[in-house]
Design a protein around this motif. Sequence first.
Motif, PDB file in Angstrom:
ATOM      1  N   ASP A 193       0.892  -1.649  -0.245  1.00 57.65           N
ATOM      2  CA  ASP A 193       0.292   0.253  -0.304  1.00 57.65           C
ATOM      3  C   ASP A 193       0.866   1.801   0.170  1.00 57.65           C
ATOM      4  O   ASP A 193       2.004   1.308   0.642  1.00 57.65           O
ATOM      5  N   GLY A 194       0.280   2.416  -0.768  1.00 61.16           N
ATOM      6  CA  GLY A 194       1.657   3.583  -1.007  1.00 61.16           C
ATOM      7  C   GLY A 194       1.097   4.686   0.812  1.00 61.16           C
ATOM      8  O   GLY A 194       2.238   4.594   0.866  1.00 61.16           O
ATOM      9  N   ALA A 195       0.569   4.054   1.045  1.00 62.42           N
ATOM     10  CA  ALA A 195       0.224   4.805   2.396  1.00 62.42           C
ATOM     11  C   ALA A 195       1.094   4.347   3.601  1.00 62.42           C
ATOM     12  O   ALA A 195       1.656   4.749   4.561  1.00 62.42           O
ATOM     13  N   ASP A 196       1.640   2.702   3.072  1.00 65.67           N
ATOM     14  CA  ASP A 196       2.706   2.414   4.493  1.00 65.67           C
ATOM     15  C   ASP A 196       4.103   2.648   3.594  1.00 65.67           C
ATOM     16  O   ASP A 196       4.638   3.405   4.904  1.00 65.67           O
ATOM     17  N   ILE A 197       4.428   2.722   2.225  1.00 62.84           N
ATOM     18  CA  ILE A 197       5.690   3.274   2.314  1.00 62.84           C
ATOM     19  C   ILE A 197       5.691   4.425   2.463  1.00 62.84           C
ATOM     20  O   ILE A 197       6.733   5.230   2.771  1.00 62.84           O
ATOM     21  N   LEU A 198       5.032   5.393   2.544  1.00 65.66           N
ATOM     22  CA  LEU A 198       4.576   7.040   2.777  1.00 65.66           C
ATOM     23  C   LEU A 198       4.877   7.261   3.935  1.00 65.66           C
ATOM     24  O   LEU A 198       5.746   7.798   4.937  1.00 65.66           O
ATOM     25  N   GLY A 199       4.336   6.691   4.533  1.00 68.00           N
ATOM     26  CA  GLY A 199       4.263   6.128   6.012  1.00 68.00           C
ATOM     27  C   GLY A 199       6.224   6.160   6.565  1.00 68.00           C
ATOM     28  O   GLY A 199       6.022   6.472   8.802  1.00 68.00           O
TER      29      GLY A 199
ATOM     30  N   SER B 159       7.805  -2.211   4.580  1.00 65.04           N
ATOM     31  CA  SER B 159       6.128  -1.755   4.866  1.00 65.04           C
ATOM     32  C   SER B 159       5.948  -3.459   4.582  1.00 65.04           C
ATOM     33  O   SER B 159       6.257  -4.309   3.709  1.00 65.04           O
ATOM     34  N   PRO B 160       4.366  -3.891   4.598  1.00 68.02           N
ATOM     35  CA  PRO B 160       3.441  -4.697   4.975  1.00 68.02           C
ATOM     36  C   PRO B 160       3.628  -5.496   3.515  1.00 68.02           C
ATOM     37  O   PRO B 160       2.986  -4.206   2.787  1.00 68.02           O
ATOM     38  N   LYS B 161       3.165  -6.746   3.464  1.00 68.40           N
ATOM     39  CA  LYS B 161       2.652  -6.612   1.922  1.00 68.40           C
ATOM     40  C   LYS B 161       1.820  -8.196   2.146  1.00 68.40           C
ATOM     41  O   LYS B 161       1.322  -9.009   3.044  1.00 68.40           O
ATOM     42  N   THR B 162       0.024  -7.162   1.361  1.00 63.58           N
ATOM     43  CA  THR B 162      -0.495  -8.493   0.917  1.00 63.58           C
ATOM     44  C   THR B 162       0.124  -9.225  -0.262  1.00 63.58           C
ATOM     45  O   THR B 162       0.508  -8.712  -1.552  1.00 63.58           O
TER      46      THR B 162
ATOM     47  N   ASN C  38      -3.786  -0.103  -9.037  1.00 59.69           N
ATOM     48  CA  ASN C  38      -2.744   0.221  -9.451  1.00 59.69           C
ATOM     49  C   ASN C  38      -1.889   1.383  -8.688  1.00 59.69           C
ATOM     50  O   ASN C  38      -0.997   1.692  -9.353  1.00 59.69           O
ATOM     51  N   GLN C  39      -2.822   1.757  -8.933  1.00 63.01           N
ATOM     52  CA  GLN C  39      -1.639   3.618  -8.855  1.00 63.01           C
ATOM     53  C   GLN C  39      -1.442   3.731  -6.921  1.00 63.01           C
ATOM     54  O   GLN C  39      -0.882   4.503  -6.254  1.00 63.01           O
ATOM     55  N   GLN C  40      -2.586   3.493  -6.134  1.00 62.91           N
ATOM     56  CA  GLN C  40      -2.302   3.760  -4.916  1.00 62.91           C
ATOM     57  C   GLN C  40      -1.989   2.799  -4.062  1.00 62.91           C
ATOM     58  O   GLN C  40      -1.830   1.801  -2.734  1.00 62.91           O
ATOM     59  N   GLY C  41      -0.260   1.675  -4.621  1.00 64.57           N
ATOM     60  CA  GLY C  41       0.486   1.027  -3.841  1.00 64.57           C
ATOM     61  C   GLY C  41       1.402   0.597  -4.880  1.00 64.57           C
ATOM     62  O   GLY C  41       0.898   1.422  -6.297  1.00 64.57           O
ATOM     63  N   LEU C  42       1.974  -0.638  -4.902  1.00 63.67           N
ATOM     64  CA  LEU C  42       2.861  -0.991  -5.877  1.00 63.67           C
ATOM     65  C   LEU C  42       2.559  -2.880  -6.256  1.00 63.67           C
ATOM     66  O   LEU C  42       2.351  -3.466  -4.743  1.00 63.67           O
ATOM     67  N   HIS C  43       2.862  -3.106  -6.303  1.00 67.06           N
ATOM     68  CA  HIS C  43       2.198  -4.684  -7.031  1.00 67.06           C
ATOM     69  C   HIS C  43       3.220  -5.772  -7.360  1.00 67.06           C
ATOM     70  O   HIS C  43       4.472  -4.702  -8.259  1.00 67.06           O
ATOM     71  N   ASN C  44       3.534  -6.948  -7.850  1.00 67.93           N
ATOM     72  CA  ASN C  44       4.597  -7.499  -8.031  1.00 67.93           C
ATOM     73  C   ASN C  44       4.519  -9.127  -8.116  1.00 67.93           C
ATOM     74  O   ASN C  44       3.376  -9.430  -7.700  1.00 67.93           O
TER      75      ASN C  44
END
Length: 335
Positions: free
Chosen positions: A183-189, A265-268, A282-288
């Motif tokens: 989640d982008g919020a977790d990264i920015l935290g 950051s935690p991952k789902t 797609n934009q409010q976070g990153l995926h792999n």
Amino acid sequence: MKPFYVFSDTERDTLCSVFSENKLSPYENYGAFSNFIEDLASGNRLPSSFRDLCESIYLDRQNGKLVHLLGNSPVDEIIPTLDHDDPVADKYRLKTTFVGETFLGIFAYLLRTPLMSYKTRNNGDFFTDVVSINRFRGMRTGFTDGDLIYHNDRTSHPVRADFITLLGMRCPKSDLVYTSFVDGADILGYLSDDEINILSQPWYHTVVDDLTRETNQDWHLSEAHPIVLGDRTIRFQDTLTKPLPTAPTEAYTALLEFKDGIVKSPKTRHCLRNGDLFVFPNQQGLHNRERIEINDSDEASRRWLLKTYSLKDAATRDSYAKYWADGVVGCALDF
Ligand SMILES: [Fe+2]
């Protein structure tokens, strides 16, 4: 991850029966296919429990929960085996029922998230595939059979989807291929206000992926762009998004902290199985994608997910109107 909902076999069969009434190929006549979806939404053939489920996901999103998993979803009874030299052509030839496409279409419709596509991907189809293509093995594109680093889809493109929805069509049982989301919020935290401020300025650019370069050999780099676009929203592809040569030292330092934020950051994480619908922003976070354990590489290379891109609402779609190709609303040109 824990599913938001798992369809019972009876619910799945009922939906399969309703969706299989759609004989219209979205690959041949998308207009007629879309009309079927609209009629389905306005008619009374759809079970109310399915409408309620979509509405509960819609409300969840309003409350900030953006990742959902549905299990035992309706998919086509016959899943053709594709030739991975040209799987799209093979899909056109061999897939004669459209249960998965109708499911993804009505799901997006009921969530008020218009579908979008790219003119240069799958011929502009609104239903595309996560499949390996033999000529992209080991390359930097979603069509490789290997791992994918953390990214937004189409980072270098000015029009980017808000949601990615994946439907498991053929997921080899013996292999553990995980799709993970941060989640982008977790990264920015993990970042200071100063770091977020400099990441919010256009000191960065992104190298285009290998498939994009194949279709447009003159396009090597995105325009200069920020990495942080707002609350939770980021534009970044690991290893391909870099500071501009003219960027100040602070832009490099902030990028290093941002990359550390991804790691911390935690991952789902989810290993998609047949009948799983996994939808995430797609934009409010990153995926792999990580191939954690592959016991049968031939079988793993035949993995097939049906995929849609969607935009968060009709107003967002309309804001991109200048990009639509040949007047097809939602189908973006490359530049
Ligand atoms: Fe992706």
